[in-house]
Design a protein around this motif. Sequence first.
Motif, PDB file in Angstrom:
ATOM      1  N   ASP A  14       0.803  -1.219   0.000  1.00 44.52           N
ATOM      2  CA  ASP A  14       0.000   0.000   0.000  1.00 44.52           C
ATOM      3  C   ASP A  14       0.839   1.273   0.000  1.00 44.52           C
ATOM      4  O   ASP A  14       0.319   2.354  -0.273  1.00 44.52           O
ATOM      5  CB  ASP A  14      -0.934   0.032   1.224  1.00 44.52           C
ATOM      6  N   LYS A  15       2.098   1.139   0.311  1.00 44.30           N
ATOM      7  CA  LYS A  15       2.957   2.329   0.346  1.00 44.30           C
ATOM      8  C   LYS A  15       3.499   2.686  -1.040  1.00 44.30           C
ATOM      9  O   LYS A  15       4.274   3.632  -1.175  1.00 44.30           O
ATOM     10  CB  LYS A  15       4.133   2.110   1.307  1.00 44.30           C
ATOM     11  N   ALA A  16       3.108   1.937  -2.048  1.00 43.73           N
ATOM     12  CA  ALA A  16       3.655   2.139  -3.399  1.00 43.73           C
ATOM     13  C   ALA A  16       3.506   3.578  -3.895  1.00 43.73           C
ATOM     14  O   ALA A  16       4.461   4.141  -4.439  1.00 43.73           O
ATOM     15  CB  ALA A  16       3.018   1.153  -4.376  1.00 43.73           C
ATOM     16  N   PRO A  17       2.340   4.233  -3.736  1.00 43.83           N
ATOM     17  CA  PRO A  17       2.226   5.613  -4.237  1.00 43.83           C
ATOM     18  C   PRO A  17       3.201   6.564  -3.551  1.00 43.83           C
ATOM     19  O   PRO A  17       3.812   7.414  -4.198  1.00 43.83           O
ATOM     20  CB  PRO A  17       0.773   5.986  -3.904  1.00 43.83           C
ATOM     21  N   GLU A  18       3.370   6.366  -2.265  1.00 45.14           N
ATOM     22  CA  GLU A  18       4.292   7.221  -1.516  1.00 45.14           C
ATOM     23  C   GLU A  18       5.733   6.997  -1.985  1.00 45.14           C
ATOM     24  O   GLU A  18       6.509   7.941  -2.162  1.00 45.14           O
ATOM     25  CB  GLU A  18       4.148   6.838  -0.039  1.00 45.14           C
ATOM     26  N   VAL A  19       6.076   5.743  -2.233  1.00 46.60           N
ATOM     27  CA  VAL A  19       7.425   5.415  -2.694  1.00 46.60           C
ATOM     28  C   VAL A  19       7.662   6.002  -4.084  1.00 46.60           C
ATOM     29  O   VAL A  19       8.721   6.549  -4.379  1.00 46.60           O
ATOM     30  CB  VAL A  19       7.639   3.882  -2.703  1.00 46.60           C
ATOM     31  N   MET A  20       6.644   5.912  -4.915  1.00 48.31           N
ATOM     32  CA  MET A  20       6.790   6.442  -6.280  1.00 48.31           C
ATOM     33  C   MET A  20       7.001   7.954  -6.231  1.00 48.31           C
ATOM     34  O   MET A  20       7.825   8.499  -6.991  1.00 48.31           O
ATOM     35  CB  MET A  20       5.559   6.103  -7.114  1.00 48.31           C
ATOM     36  N   ARG A  21       6.296   8.621  -5.335  1.00 54.22           N
ATOM     37  CA  ARG A  21       6.482  10.076  -5.186  1.00 54.22           C
ATOM     38  C   ARG A  21       7.897  10.392  -4.759  1.00 54.22           C
ATOM     39  O   ARG A  21       8.519  11.334  -5.242  1.00 54.22           O
ATOM     40  CB  ARG A  21       5.480  10.627  -4.169  1.00 54.22           C
ATOM     41  N   GLU A  22       8.416   9.582  -3.852  1.00 54.73           N
ATOM     42  CA  GLU A  22       9.770   9.844  -3.361  1.00 54.73           C
ATOM     43  C   GLU A  22      10.802   9.611  -4.460  1.00 54.73           C
ATOM     44  O   GLU A  22      11.732  10.402  -4.638  1.00 54.73           O
ATOM     45  CB  GLU A  22      10.073   8.963  -2.145  1.00 54.73           C
ATOM     46  N   ILE A  23      10.638   8.531  -5.210  1.00 55.14           N
ATOM     47  CA  ILE A  23      11.566   8.252  -6.317  1.00 55.14           C
ATOM     48  C   ILE A  23      11.509   9.392  -7.331  1.00 55.14           C
ATOM     49  O   ILE A  23      12.538   9.876  -7.827  1.00 55.14           O
ATOM     50  CB  ILE A  23      11.217   6.907  -6.995  1.00 55.14           C
ATOM     51  N   ALA A  24      10.307   9.835  -7.638  1.00 53.73           N
ATOM     52  CA  ALA A  24      10.152  10.901  -8.635  1.00 53.73           C
ATOM     53  C   ALA A  24      10.803  12.191  -8.168  1.00 53.73           C
ATOM     54  O   ALA A  24      11.431  12.907  -8.947  1.00 53.73           O
ATOM     55  CB  ALA A  24       8.667  11.123  -8.923  1.00 53.73           C
ATOM     56  N   GLN A  25      10.678  12.469  -6.878  1.00 57.14           N
ATOM     57  CA  GLN A  25      11.266  13.700  -6.344  1.00 57.14           C
ATOM     58  C   GLN A  25      12.787  13.606  -6.330  1.00 57.14           C
ATOM     59  O   GLN A  25      13.484  14.524  -6.740  1.00 57.14           O
ATOM     60  CB  GLN A  25      10.748  13.940  -4.941  1.00 57.14           C
ATOM     61  N   LEU A  26      13.317  12.494  -5.869  1.00 57.07           N
ATOM     62  CA  LEU A  26      14.769  12.311  -5.820  1.00 57.07           C
ATOM     63  C   LEU A  26      15.375  12.350  -7.218  1.00 57.07           C
ATOM     64  O   LEU A  26      16.459  12.899  -7.431  1.00 57.07           O
ATOM     65  CB  LEU A  26      15.111  10.961  -5.166  1.00 57.07           C
ATOM     66  N   GLY A  27      14.662  11.761  -8.174  1.00 57.59           N
ATOM     67  CA  GLY A  27      15.220  11.647  -9.518  1.00 57.59           C
ATOM     68  C   GLY A  27      14.914  12.819 -10.435  1.00 57.59           C
ATOM     69  O   GLY A  27      15.325  12.820 -11.592  1.00 57.59           O
ATOM     70  N   GLY A  28      14.191  13.821  -9.943  1.00 54.92           N
ATOM     71  CA  GLY A  28      13.902  14.981 -10.777  1.00 54.92           C
ATOM     72  C   GLY A  28      12.934  14.684 -11.902  1.00 54.92           C
ATOM     73  O   GLY A  28      12.922  15.367 -12.939  1.00 54.92           O
ATOM     74  N   PHE A  29      12.082  13.675 -11.714  1.00 53.68           N
ATOM     75  CA  PHE A  29      11.115  13.333 -12.761  1.00 53.68           C
ATOM     76  C   PHE A  29       9.948  14.308 -12.790  1.00 53.68           C
ATOM     77  O   PHE A  29       9.288  14.472 -13.799  1.00 53.68           O
ATOM     78  CB  PHE A  29      10.547  11.921 -12.505  1.00 53.68           C
ATOM     79  N   GLY A  30       9.691  14.954 -11.679  1.00 54.74           N
ATOM     80  CA  GLY A  30       8.491  15.755 -11.539  1.00 54.74           C
ATOM     81  C   GLY A  30       7.639  15.155 -10.433  1.00 54.74           C
ATOM     82  O   GLY A  30       7.877  14.033  -9.998  1.00 54.74           O
ATOM     83  N   ASP A  31       6.616  15.911 -10.003  1.00 56.36           N
ATOM     84  CA  ASP A  31       5.751  15.408  -8.931  1.00 56.36           C
ATOM     85  C   ASP A  31       4.858  14.296  -9.450  1.00 56.36           C
ATOM     86  O   ASP A  31       4.422  14.317 -10.605  1.00 56.36           O
ATOM     87  CB  ASP A  31       4.864  16.529  -8.390  1.00 56.36           C
ATOM     88  N   VAL A  32       4.584  13.339  -8.594  1.00 57.87           N
ATOM     89  CA  VAL A  32       3.609  12.295  -8.898  1.00 57.87           C
ATOM     90  C   VAL A  32       2.320  12.670  -8.201  1.00 57.87           C
ATOM     91  O   VAL A  32       2.296  12.876  -6.988  1.00 57.87           O
ATOM     92  CB  VAL A  32       4.103  10.918  -8.409  1.00 57.87           C
ATOM     93  N   GLY A  33       1.267  12.825  -8.966  1.00 61.63           N
ATOM     94  CA  GLY A  33       0.000  13.227  -8.367  1.00 61.63           C
ATOM     95  C   GLY A  33      -1.060  13.331  -9.434  1.00 61.63           C
ATOM     96  O   GLY A  33      -0.845  12.953 -10.587  1.00 61.63           O
ATOM     97  N   SER A  34      -2.200  13.895  -9.047  1.00 58.57           N
ATOM     98  CA  SER A  34      -3.315  13.953  -9.984  1.00 58.57           C
ATOM     99  C   SER A  34      -3.497  15.336 -10.588  1.00 58.57           C
ATOM    100  O   SER A  34      -4.299  15.511 -11.490  1.00 58.57           O
ATOM    101  CB  SER A  34      -4.613  13.529  -9.274  1.00 58.57           C
ATOM    102  N   GLY A  35      -2.734  16.311 -10.128  1.00 60.58           N
ATOM    103  CA  GLY A  35      -2.919  17.667 -10.628  1.00 60.58           C
ATOM    104  C   GLY A  35      -2.276  17.873 -11.981  1.00 60.58           C
ATOM    105  O   GLY A  35      -1.459  17.065 -12.435  1.00 60.58           O
ATOM    106  N   GLN A  36      -2.645  18.975 -12.626  1.00 60.33           N
ATOM    107  CA  GLN A  36      -2.031  19.325 -13.895  1.00 60.33           C
ATOM    108  C   GLN A  36      -0.537  19.536 -13.699  1.00 60.33           C
ATOM    109  O   GLN A  36      -0.110  20.070 -12.686  1.00 60.33           O
ATOM    110  CB  GLN A  36      -2.667  20.618 -14.450  1.00 60.33           C
ATOM    111  N   GLY A  37       0.246  19.128 -14.702  1.00 62.00           N
ATOM    112  CA  GLY A  37       1.682  19.310 -14.578  1.00 62.00           C
ATOM    113  C   GLY A  37       2.371  18.261 -13.740  1.00 62.00           C
ATOM    114  O   GLY A  37       3.563  18.375 -13.469  1.00 62.00           O
ATOM    115  N   SER A  38       1.631  17.238 -13.328  1.00 62.05           N
ATOM    116  CA  SER A  38       2.208  16.151 -12.536  1.00 62.05           C
ATOM    117  C   SER A  38       2.141  14.854 -13.331  1.00 62.05           C
ATOM    118  O   SER A  38       1.497  14.777 -14.370  1.00 62.05           O
ATOM    119  CB  SER A  38       1.433  15.963 -11.231  1.00 62.05           C
ATOM    120  N   ILE A  39       2.827  13.865 -12.815  1.00 62.26           N
ATOM    121  CA  ILE A  39       2.794  12.544 -13.444  1.00 62.26           C
ATOM    122  C   ILE A  39       1.798  11.686 -12.666  1.00 62.26           C
ATOM    123  O   ILE A  39       1.963  11.504 -11.456  1.00 62.26           O
ATOM    124  CB  ILE A  39       4.184  11.879 -13.386  1.00 62.26           C
TER     125      ILE A  39
END
Lengths: 102, 199
Positions: A14-39
């Motif tokens: 269940d922690k997968a979304p949180e982990v994905m957000r952290e990976i995205a932030q560390l790697g400079g991919f952009g924010d993971v989320g549902s808003g515009q401009g996010s992944i």
Amino acid sequence: MNANIDSLRKQHGDKAPEVMREIAQLGGFGDVGSGQGSIPASYAGGLDLAGVLADSNTALSSSDKDKIAKLAGVTRAQATSIVDDKTGEQSSAAKMNPTKEK
Amino acid sequence: MAGTATAWRTANIAQNAGQLWGLLAIPGAGARITLHTDGTPESVANPTAFHYGATQEGAKLMLKPAFDKYNVDEFRAPIVTNIGDLQAGISAALVGVTDMDVIKNLLPGQGTYATGSGFKEVRIGTIAIVYQSVAHIFPLIEDVTKFGVWNLYSALNDAGVEFAVGRKQLGFSPVNFVGYEITSRAATDTLMNYWKQIV
């Protein structure tokens, strides 16, 4: 060498979304989320880890790469072997007959 | 005093068949999409990479800024500018119009794909809009072992689907992948990446 919600769910449940957000932030991919401009977390293509983790990438610190690799359950050595593969420099003929070139 | 060497750049030309790929993994800071040695997306880094197939006349790769110009009364020419608009895209006309896997990826916010015994379909209605990382990858003329890549990090096709069916013609559906900014990335790297491999 790819982080997506399905692969992370296998590791982190269940922690997968949180982990994905952290990976995205560390790697400079952009924010993971549902808003515009996010992944979106559900994006099937996921995040390309091979490029960010390769030794040749100087945009990330070594410690950030270690954190990403640990979160994603991959190794930096594997990323480097994929990205820094030099066989692409062979001519087409050599690629077709590699033993002859040796 | 010596002159300056000319550089006609006649090797840096685009004259090769490329490949249009979608559903790619998004590259991170300082990185590019990972390619295999044959120029296709590396499959472990891009497990959902989708090849859109053959095209009518290759692809058109576009990046167009619109510079707003500002004038003052005392000078005739503009004195300052900024980029008011920025458009990035990849357009082509695809031949695989009866491939439902192609069609479903061309209808963001509209098409729902399903398959069962004896059919594949795409139903049209209202669904969530899904963006995808899209790239056109092409062999370089200057080095036949290297590739060029035009990669939109977050894009969608805004041309819909439209093709002719007839005995004397081959139906193609025009596609126009428009790039959207991932605003949470570094300011210098929110939209796309055009790069080539070098030695």
